[in-house]
Every structure is written in structure tokens, then in C-alpha cells.
Design an enzyme around this catalytic site. Structure first.
Site, short mmCIF file in Angstrom:
data_model
loop_
_atom_site.label_atom_id
_atom_site.label_comp_id
_atom_site.label_asym_id
_atom_site.label_seq_id
_atom_site.Cartn_x
_atom_site.Cartn_y
_atom_site.Cartn_z
CB THR A 85 -0.95 -0.01 1.22
OG1 THR A 85 -0.16 -0.12 2.40
CG2 THR A 85 -1.93 -1.17 1.13
CB THR A 102 1.32 5.53 3.77
OG1 THR A 102 0.54 6.58 3.18
CG2 THR A 102 2.08 6.08 4.96
CB CYS A 103 2.53 0.32 4.05
SG CYS A 103 0.98 0.55 4.97
CB SER A 104 5.21 0.48 -0.37
OG SER A 104 4.60 -0.78 -0.26
CB VAL A 122 8.54 -1.01 4.95
CG1 VAL A 122 9.68 -2.01 4.80
CG2 VAL A 122 7.28 -1.73 5.43
#
Length: 168
Positions: free
Chosen positions: A52, A54-56, A60
Site C-alpha cells: 500500500t 504509505t506503507c511501501s 517500511v
């Protein structure tokens, strides 16, 4: 909701391994949360989903980039937990180049998320029940700091915030 001073829930997460070693077979392997966190300091962060935006792009990468700094601050392991299956988390780990830096742990049925009380209902967006975005510092299975994001936010669960708490 889980809080500072609480013990991590006695659940099992799954981790994809591409090579055999240290008692792990190729493919998904169970990770008993209580056993895996015993006697260790863990920087744990959770997020709504693999791949997703923001997550990527932000979440992370911040932990990957700061892995050495976390080690220097006394953190034994960094865990990323998401409500995805172990195969997706394994593919995301390859994409994010987390090997040796961040353990990508799958909470496929959201059991860990439910047990912490940190779920996020994204059914309206076609994603079902997910994990809220948060970070926590865990020592010997107990939560020593907890940073829960507000809806749609990415302000307190980032690597820099948790790293500062680990150094304190």
C-alpha cells in the site's frame, strides 16, 4: 486496546523464508510471539497492508534505513506485522529489501490485530479487517512504549520516533 505494561498477545504469526536455516524450512514458518519475543528487545510496527502507498513509500523504508541504528540502541529485532498472508509478506520483503533488517510477519487472519485491540475496518475500501498503523517497543514480551496513529495519519509510528524511544 493493548497498553504500556501489557504483555504481547499469545498468538502465532507467519514468516516466509526463502532459504532453509536455523530451524526454518522454505516457505511459511510459524512464529510464536511469546517465544520469539522472550528475552529480546523488539521494535514492532504494524500497518494496514503490504504494497500500500504509505506503507511501501514511508513506513517500511524508514525501519530498513535505520536498522543499524536500532541495533546500536539495543534493539535485537525489528518486526513488521500486517494482515496479509506469508507469501505476500515474503514478496513485499523482497521488494523492500528487508532481509537481515526487518522481519516481515504475516497476521493472515488478523488474530494478533484483534488480540491487541488495534484493528482497522477497511471493508468499505475492499480490504476487510486490517491492523491499525502503530509502533511499539517491546522488552521481554512487554510493551514499554506504544504509538498509535489516528485515522489516515503517519505521524507517530515512524522509525525516527520509535528509535528515539529505544535510545531513551
Amino acid at each position: 486496546m493493548i497498553k504500556v505494561g501489557d504483555t504481547l498477545p499469545a498468538t502465532v504469526l507467519m514468516e516466509f523464508s526463502e532459504v532453509e536455516g536455523e530451524g526454518c524450512s522454505i516457505g511459511p514458518n510459524p512464529v510464536d510471539v511469546a517465544k520469539a519475543s522472550a528475552g529480546k528487545t523488539i521494535a514492532l510496527f504494524a500497518l494496514p497492508g503490504a504494497f500500500t502507498p504509505t506503507c511501501s513509500a514511508k513506513h517500511v523504508p524508514g525501519y530498513v534505513e535505520n536498522a543499524a541504528a536500532f541495533k546500536a540502541a539495543g534493539v535485537d529485532e525489528i518486526w513488521c506485522v500486517s494482515v496479509n498472508d506469508a507469501f505476500v509478506m515474503g514478496a513485499w520483503a523482497r521488494d523492500q529489501k528487508t532481509h537481515g533488517k526487518v522481519r516481515m510477519l504475516a497476521d493472515g487472519s488478523a488474530e494478533f490485530a484483534k488480540a491487541t485491540g488495534l484493528t482497522l475496518d477497511l471493508t468499505a475500501k475492499g480490504m476487510g479487517l486490517r491492523s491499525n498503523r502503530y509502533s511499539m517497543l517491546v522488552k521481554d514480551g512487554k510493551v514499554v512504549s506504544l504509538n498509535v496513529e489516528g485515522p489516515g495519519k503517519f505521524e507517530v509510528s515512524d522509525a525516527d520516533t520509535l528509535l528515539a524511544q529505544a535510545k531513551a
